[in-house]
Design a protein around this motif. Structure first.
Motif, mmCIF file in Angstrom:
data_model
loop_
_atom_site.group_PDB
_atom_site.id
_atom_site.type_symbol
_atom_site.label_atom_id
_atom_site.label_comp_id
_atom_site.label_asym_id
_atom_site.label_seq_id
_atom_site.Cartn_x
_atom_site.Cartn_y
_atom_site.Cartn_z
ATOM 1 N N LYS A 248 0.856 -1.181 0.000
ATOM 2 C CA LYS A 248 0.000 0.000 0.000
ATOM 3 C C LYS A 248 0.889 1.226 0.000
ATOM 4 N N ILE A 249 0.401 2.314 -0.579
ATOM 5 C CA ILE A 249 1.144 3.574 -0.567
ATOM 6 C C ILE A 249 0.159 4.722 -0.427
ATOM 7 N N HIS B 174 3.842 7.344 2.991
ATOM 8 C CA HIS B 174 3.861 6.109 3.758
ATOM 9 C C HIS B 174 3.824 4.968 2.748
ATOM 10 N N VAL B 175 4.822 4.112 2.796
ATOM 11 C CA VAL B 175 4.870 2.960 1.894
ATOM 12 C C VAL B 175 4.921 1.692 2.744
ATOM 13 N N TRP B 176 3.888 0.878 2.574
ATOM 14 C CA TRP B 176 3.861 -0.415 3.247
ATOM 15 C C TRP B 176 4.582 -1.431 2.359
ATOM 16 N N GLU B 177 5.821 -1.750 2.706
ATOM 17 C CA GLU B 177 6.567 -2.760 1.961
ATOM 18 C C GLU B 177 6.004 -4.149 2.231
ATOM 19 N N TYR C 14 3.585 -2.453 8.871
ATOM 20 C CA TYR C 14 3.759 -1.036 9.186
ATOM 21 C C TYR C 14 4.466 -0.372 8.013
ATOM 22 N N PRO C 15 4.347 0.955 7.888
ATOM 23 C CA PRO C 15 4.929 1.652 6.740
ATOM 24 C C PRO C 15 6.354 2.127 7.001
ATOM 25 N N ASP D 166 2.075 3.663 12.068
ATOM 26 C CA ASP D 166 1.018 3.344 11.112
ATOM 27 C C ASP D 166 -0.179 4.242 11.418
#
Length: 252
Positions: free
Chosen positions: A22-23, A47-50, A54-55, A133
């Motif tokens: 998610k981004i 915020h980038v969820w790899e 958590y981001p 997050d």
């Protein structure tokens, strides 16, 4: 360095082929110190969820300040030139724990490994370990349901006024007053961890029936403002000890 490079390469390959979990853009001002200088400063971070948990902060190339230099290095193998290794430097200090993206979802964004920089800030507030997050919250509730903690048949702690800490998507943790603990069974540990929601945790070992169990108990001497209620209280790993709540035994 090899392990770090390998991990960064694997992450880059995953994001190049699958994209992030998610981004989302964040309105927070994000800054970071490195070598005494702010190396990035932006209100256009993401915020980038790899992964789902958590981001991390990814920032545009334009976020790199005039006090720092960003160099795009070799292409990460198996990314079709969509991701490059990078270097961020301030004077003689540098880190190569950097990725520069040119993928559909992450175009012109830079990831600098969180631990590679000296200090990150959201607005003017220092953050540790990783960004919070925005979809996670913590509730700390007082309770009169008694909590008893045992290990190998020996009572470690018992309290009639515990604090229940409920954190989104995680199991409930029980924080007990220090006067409810059998201190003869505890010894200080040198371990420390950091939580962006609660602060720096210190640990105790537990010795029962002649056997020492490392880091089975943690506490926050100086918790964050949002978790101030747990200051000085002790929490035992639910997964490693036996816990009864109001007379009902929990599964580990």
């Amino acid at each position: 360095m090899a392990d770090t490079s390998d991990n960064l390469a694997k992450l880059a390959q995953k994001l190049a082929s699958e994209g992030p979990h998610k981004i989302e853009p964040t309105p927070r001002r994000v800054r970071a110190l490195f070598g005494g200088k702010y190396v990035l400063d932006t209100t256009k971070a993401y915020h980038v969820w790899e992964h789902p948990y958590y981001p991390q902060f990814y920032v545009p190339v334009s976020a790199i300040t005039n006090d720092a230099n960003l160099t795009k290095n070799s292409s990460v193998p198996s990314t079709s030139d969509k991701v490059h290794f990078g270097t961020v430097s301030v004077g003689s200090k540098k880190t190569e724990r950097v990725l520069v993206f040119n993928t559909k979802d992450l175009k012109d964004l830079v990831k600098i490994d969180f631990a590679a920089l000296d200090q990150w800030f959201e607005e003017d507030v220092p953050i540790y370990q990783h960004p919070k997050d925005p979809y996670k919250r913590i509730d700390i509730l007082t309770s009169t349901r008694p909590v008893k903690v045992e290990l190998d048949g020996v009572t470690l702690a018992e309290s009639s006024n515990p604090l229940f800490l409920l954190e989104t998507s995680l199991r409930t943790r029980y924080y007990l007053p220090p006067t409810s603990v059998n201190w003869e069974l505890l010894s200080k540990s040198d371990s420390e961890t950091y939580c962006p929601y609660k602060g720096r945790a210190n640990y105790y070992n537990v010795t029962v029936n002649g056997k020492e169990y490392k880091d089975f108990v943690w506490y926050y001497q100086y918790p964050t403002a949002e978790s101030a209620q747990v200051v000085g209280h002790l929490c035992f790993y639910n997964e490693k000890v036996d816990i009864w709540v109001d007379g009902v035994k929990e599964e580990r």
